[in-house]
Scaffold this motif. Structure first.
Motif, short mmCIF file in Angstrom:
data_model
loop_
_atom_site.label_atom_id
_atom_site.label_comp_id
_atom_site.label_asym_id
_atom_site.label_seq_id
_atom_site.Cartn_x
_atom_site.Cartn_y
_atom_site.Cartn_z
N GLY A 191 -2.61 -12.21 -7.24
CA GLY A 191 -2.11 -11.43 -6.12
C GLY A 191 -0.67 -10.96 -6.31
N VAL A 192 0.04 -11.57 -7.25
CA VAL A 192 1.40 -11.14 -7.54
C VAL A 192 1.41 -9.66 -7.93
N ALA A 193 0.33 -9.17 -8.50
CA ALA A 193 0.25 -7.75 -8.89
C ALA A 193 0.38 -6.85 -7.67
N ASN A 194 -0.09 -7.31 -6.52
CA ASN A 194 0.01 -6.52 -5.29
C ASN A 194 1.46 -6.41 -4.80
N LEU A 195 2.29 -7.36 -5.19
CA LEU A 195 3.68 -7.40 -4.73
C LEU A 195 4.64 -6.70 -5.70
N MET A 196 4.17 -6.41 -6.91
CA MET A 196 5.04 -5.82 -7.92
C MET A 196 5.25 -4.33 -7.69
N VAL A 206 6.84 -0.64 -9.52
CA VAL A 206 6.94 -0.05 -10.85
C VAL A 206 8.22 -0.52 -11.52
N GLY A 207 8.09 -1.01 -12.75
CA GLY A 207 9.23 -1.53 -13.50
C GLY A 207 9.38 -3.04 -13.44
N LYS A 233 -3.83 0.39 -10.26
CA LYS A 233 -2.46 0.40 -10.76
C LYS A 233 -2.50 0.26 -12.28
N LYS A 234 -1.40 0.57 -12.93
CA LYS A 234 -1.35 0.47 -14.38
C LYS A 234 -0.27 -0.51 -14.81
N TRP A 294 4.25 -5.73 -17.43
CA TRP A 294 5.05 -4.81 -16.65
C TRP A 294 4.15 -3.86 -15.89
N ARG A 295 4.49 -3.60 -14.61
CA ARG A 295 3.78 -2.58 -13.87
C ARG A 295 4.40 -1.24 -14.25
N THR A 296 3.55 -0.29 -14.67
CA THR A 296 4.05 1.00 -15.14
C THR A 296 3.77 2.12 -14.16
N GLU A 297 2.77 1.99 -13.33
CA GLU A 297 2.43 3.01 -12.31
C GLU A 297 1.90 2.33 -11.09
#
Length: 72
Positions: A23-28, A30-31, A54-55, A69-72
């Motif tokens: 779920g951390v991906a939902n909080l990230m 871009v960058g 997301k990417k 890293w979240r890129t998009e």
């Protein structure tokens, strides 16, 4: 023999507060980057990103672990 049960309520999934393992991906934003311990964790996080539209990108870090890293 299997039996069909009508109108049985679905119990909570037990993951606590609706926060999934990744779920951390939902909080990230871009960058943002998180560091995971191994390839399997990075792969799970990548699949979560992909499933949520997301990417991200991953890199093996010289100090150990894998950065995601979240890129998009």
């Amino acid at each position: 023999m299997l039996q069909i049960i009508k109108d049985k309520p679905l119990p909570p999934d037990g993951r606590g507060g609706g926060m999934t393992k990744y779920g951390v991906a939902n909080l990230m934003e871009v960058g943002d980057c998180v560091i995971v311990e191994n390839y399997n964790q990075a792969k799970g996080l990548r699949y979560h990103f992909k499933g949520s539209g997301k990417k991200c990108t991953t890199r093996k870090l010289p100090e150990g672990g894998i950065g995601v890293w979240r890129t998009e």
